[in-house]
Design an enzyme around this catalytic site. Structure first.
Site, PDB file in Angstrom:
ATOM      1  CG  ASP A   1      44.862  39.418   2.334  1.00  0.00           C
ATOM      2  OD1 ASP A   1      45.207  39.006   1.213  1.00  0.00           O
ATOM      3  OD2 ASP A   1      45.221  40.528   2.782  1.00  0.00           O
TER       4      ASP A   1
ATOM      5  CE  LYS B   1      49.454  42.130   0.632  1.00  0.00           C
ATOM      6  NZ  LYS B   1      48.118  42.790   0.787  1.00  0.00           N
TER       7      LYS B   1
ATOM      8  CG  ASP C   1      48.326  46.304   0.106  1.00  0.00           C
ATOM      9  OD1 ASP C   1      47.722  45.221  -0.063  1.00  0.00           O
ATOM     10  OD2 ASP C   1      48.181  47.294  -0.638  1.00  0.00           O
ATOM     11  CG  LEU C   2      46.796  51.080   4.257  1.00  0.00           C
ATOM     12  CD1 LEU C   2      46.763  52.170   5.324  1.00  0.00           C
ATOM     13  CD2 LEU C   2      45.657  50.075   4.481  1.00  0.00           C
ATOM     14  CE  LYS C   3      46.576  46.871  -3.799  1.00  0.00           C
ATOM     15  NZ  LYS C   3      46.320  46.079  -2.591  1.00  0.00           N
TER      16      LYS C   3
ATOM     17  CG  HIS D   1      44.402  56.339  -6.644  1.00  0.00           C
ATOM     18  ND1 HIS D   1      43.917  55.478  -7.602  1.00  0.00           N
ATOM     19  CD2 HIS D   1      44.631  57.514  -7.291  1.00  0.00           C
ATOM     20  CE1 HIS D   1      43.851  56.105  -8.774  1.00  0.00           C
ATOM     21  NE2 HIS D   1      44.276  57.343  -8.604  1.00  0.00           N
ATOM     22  CG  ASP D   2      42.378  61.351  -2.024  1.00  0.00           C
ATOM     23  OD1 ASP D   2      41.578  60.828  -1.233  1.00  0.00           O
ATOM     24  OD2 ASP D   2      42.144  62.428  -2.637  1.00  0.00           O
ATOM     25  CB  ILE D   3      44.068  65.431  -4.235  1.00  0.00           C
ATOM     26  CG1 ILE D   3      43.726  65.585  -2.754  1.00  0.00           C
ATOM     27  CG2 ILE D   3      42.829  65.398  -5.115  1.00  0.00           C
ATOM     28  CD1 ILE D   3      43.031  66.918  -2.425  1.00  0.00           C
TER      29      ILE D   3
ATOM     30  CB  THR E   1      44.284  63.538   0.412  1.00  0.00           C
ATOM     31  OG1 THR E   1      43.361  64.627   0.295  1.00  0.00           O
ATOM     32  CG2 THR E   1      43.678  62.439   1.251  1.00  0.00           C
TER      33      THR E   1
ATOM     34  CB  THR F   1      48.316  40.543  -9.931  1.00  0.00           C
ATOM     35  OG1 THR F   1      47.764  40.614  -8.607  1.00  0.00           O
ATOM     36  CG2 THR F   1      49.773  41.006  -9.907  1.00  0.00           C
TER      37      THR F   1
ATOM     38  CD  GLN G   1      46.052  37.807  -7.410  1.00  0.00           C
ATOM     39  OE1 GLN G   1      46.191  38.561  -8.382  1.00  0.00           O
ATOM     40  NE2 GLN G   1      46.302  38.214  -6.170  1.00  0.00           N
TER      41      GLN G   1
ATOM     42  N   GLY H   1      49.433  35.047  -0.476  1.00  0.00           N
ATOM     43  CA  GLY H   1      48.357  35.037   0.518  1.00  0.00           C
ATOM     44  C   GLY H   1      47.729  33.675   0.621  1.00  0.00           C
ATOM     45  NE  ARG H   2      43.171  34.703  -2.392  1.00  0.00           N
ATOM     46  CZ  ARG H   2      42.453  35.351  -3.323  1.00  0.00           C
ATOM     47  NH1 ARG H   2      41.171  35.085  -3.492  1.00  0.00           N
ATOM     48  NH2 ARG H   2      43.017  36.267  -4.107  1.00  0.00           N
TER      49      ARG H   2
HETATM   50  O1  LIG Z   1      49.540  45.709  -3.350  1.00  0.00           O
HETATM   51  C1  LIG Z   1      49.264  44.478  -3.190  1.00  0.00           C
HETATM   52  O2  LIG Z   1      49.684  43.852  -2.211  1.00  0.00           O
HETATM   53  C2  LIG Z   1      48.571  43.776  -4.321  1.00  0.00           C
HETATM   54  C3  LIG Z   1      48.688  44.342  -5.593  1.00  0.00           C
HETATM   55  C4  LIG Z   1      48.239  43.596  -6.718  1.00  0.00           C
HETATM   56  O3  LIG Z   1      48.365  44.017  -7.860  1.00  0.00           O
HETATM   57  N1  LIG Z   1      47.677  42.368  -6.511  1.00  0.00           N
HETATM   58  C5  LIG Z   1      47.506  41.826  -5.271  1.00  0.00           C
HETATM   59  O4  LIG Z   1      46.998  40.710  -5.149  1.00  0.00           O
HETATM   60  N2  LIG Z   1      47.922  42.556  -4.164  1.00  0.00           N
HETATM   61  C6  LIG Z   1      47.685  41.985  -2.810  1.00  0.00           C
HETATM   62  O5  LIG Z   1      48.417  40.793  -2.669  1.00  0.00           O
HETATM   63  C7  LIG Z   1      47.644  39.826  -1.956  1.00  0.00           C
HETATM   64  C8  LIG Z   1      47.471  38.606  -2.851  1.00  0.00           C
HETATM   65  O6  LIG Z   1      46.730  37.666  -2.142  1.00  0.00           O
HETATM   66  P1  LIG Z   1      46.557  36.175  -2.732  1.00  0.00           P
HETATM   67  O7  LIG Z   1      45.875  36.277  -4.070  1.00  0.00           O
HETATM   68  O8  LIG Z   1      45.674  35.508  -1.689  1.00  0.00           O
HETATM   69  O9  LIG Z   1      47.935  35.562  -2.828  1.00  0.00           O
HETATM   70  C9  LIG Z   1      46.337  40.495  -1.540  1.00  0.00           C
HETATM   71  O10 LIG Z   1      46.460  40.943  -0.196  1.00  0.00           O
HETATM   72  C10 LIG Z   1      46.233  41.680  -2.503  1.00  0.00           C
HETATM   73  O11 LIG Z   1      45.604  42.803  -1.884  1.00  0.00           O
END
Ligand SMILES: O=C(O)c1cc(=O)[nH]c(=O)n1[C@@H]1O[C@H](COP(=O)(O)O)[C@@H](O)[C@H]1O
Length: 239
Positions: free
Chosen positions: A10, A32, A59-61, A63-65, A68, A122, A193, A213-214
Site C-alpha cells: 500500500d 498485493k 486487488d481492485l475489488k 464491482h459493476d454491471i 463491465t 474487515t 480494521q 500490510g501496515r
Molecule cells: O481485498 C483486500 O485485500 C481487503 C479486503 C478487506 O476486507 N479488508 C482489507 O483490509 N483488504 C486489504 O488488505 C490490506 C490490509 O492492510 P492493513 O490493514 O495495513 O494490514 C489493504 O490493502 C486492504 O485494501
C-alpha cells in the site's frame, strides 16, 4: 515452501515499493497491489514485480454491471497475475461474468488467475452492517451467504476475516480459498480494521492465506516483522 502470506504494497509510487522491497531482495514474496498503487503506476508495476519473481494479488475489488466486469477482467487477465478479486455484492451474474472475462483474456497455455470475492470488508463492524448497510442478518450469516454465492458462481474463494473461516470451510469446503486481511500482531494498532486477528489466530482458524500490510510495511524493521510472522504461523506466538 511458499509462505501463505500476502504483503499489501500500500504505497503510492513504484519508488516507495522498490525502497520497501530492497531488504527482501533475496525473498520471492506474494505481494498485493491495490487501488492506491495501481491507479498511480498501472500495468508497469505488475510487470516489474513479476520480473522480480513475486506472486501477485491484484486487488481492485471489481464491482459493476456484469458486462463491465467481464470486459475489465478480460483486459486484466493479460497481466497474468496470480489472484484477482471482485465484490460478492455485485451478485452471481457479475461473478460469473468476471470468470468469463478472465477465461477469455488469459493468454493461450497460461492458467487464468484465481478469482475470489470480498464478502464484507474487515473494516465493517456488525454495527455498520445493520445501521449503515441496512443488512438485517448477522455478520456471520451475511459473510457465509456471500461466500456461498461466490462458490455457486464458480469462484475460487473469498476475502473475509479469519473469524469467519471455520464457518466458511464447514459450508464451502476446505479447497475453497479463504484470504484474510485484518491481521495485526498482538501489540499493533488496529487502525481502521475492525474484524482483526493475530497471525497465530488466523493459522489456528484455518485461513488459506493472510493479507498483512501496515504490521509489516510500517514496522521499524520489516524483515524482523516478516520473520515474526513466520514464527507465529509456526505456532510460536509472541505476546
Ligand atoms: O481485498 C483486500 O485485500 C481487503 C479486503 C478487506 O476486507 N479488508 C482489507 O483490509 N483488504 C486489504 O488488505 C490490506 C490490509 O492492510 P492493513 O490493514 O495495513 O494490514 C489493504 O490493502 C486492504 O485494501
Amino acid at each position: 515452501m511458499n509462505d501463505p502470506f500476502i504483503v499489501a504494497l500500500d504505497f503510492s509510487s513504484g519508488k516507495e515499493v522498490r525502497t520497501f522491497l530492497q531488504p527482501f531482495s533475496h525473498t520471492s514474496l506474494f505481494v498485493k497491489v491495490g487501488m492506491e498503487l495501481y491507479y498511480q503506476e498501472g500495468p508497469a508495476i505488475i510487470h516489474s514485480l513479476k520480473e522480480q519473481g513475486h506472486r501477485i494479488f491484484l486487488d481492485l475489488k471489481l464491482h459493476d454491471i456484469p458486462n463491465t466486469v467481464k470486459r475489465a477482467m478480460q483486459g486484466l487477465a493479460r497481466l497474468e497475475v496470480d489472484l484477482v478479486n471482485v465484490h460478492a455484492a455485485g451478485g452471481t451474474r457479475m461473478m460469473e461474468a468476471a470468470l468469463e472475462g478472465l477465461e477469455a483474456g488469459t493468454p493461450n497455455g497460461a492458467r487464468r488467475p484465481y478469482c475470489i470475492a470480498v464478502t464484507q470488508l474487515t473494516s465493517t463492524s456488525e454495527q455498520m452492517l445493520h445501521n449503515e448497510l441496512w443488512i438485517g442478518r448477522t455478520m456471520e450469516e451475511t459473510v457465509l451467504h456471500y461466500a456461498a454465492l461466490a462458490k455457486q458462481s464458480g469462484l475460487d474463494g473469498v476475502v473475509c476475516s479469519a473469524k469467519e473461516v471455520p464457518l466458511i470451510r464447514k459450508h464451502c469446503g476446505e479447497a475453497f480459498l479463504t484470504v484474510t486481511p485484518g491481521i495485526r500482531f498482538a501489540d499493533d494498532e488496529k487502525n481502521d480494521q475492525v474484524r482483526v486477528v493475530t497471525p497465530y489466530e488466523a493459522k489456528k482458524l484455518g485461513a488459506s492465506f493472510i493479507v498483512i500490510g501496515r504490521s509489516i510495511t510500517c514496522a521499524e524493521n520489516p524483515i524482523a516483522a516478516y520473520e515474526r510472522l513466520q514464527q507465529e504461523w509456526k505456532g510460536e506466538e509472541k505476546k
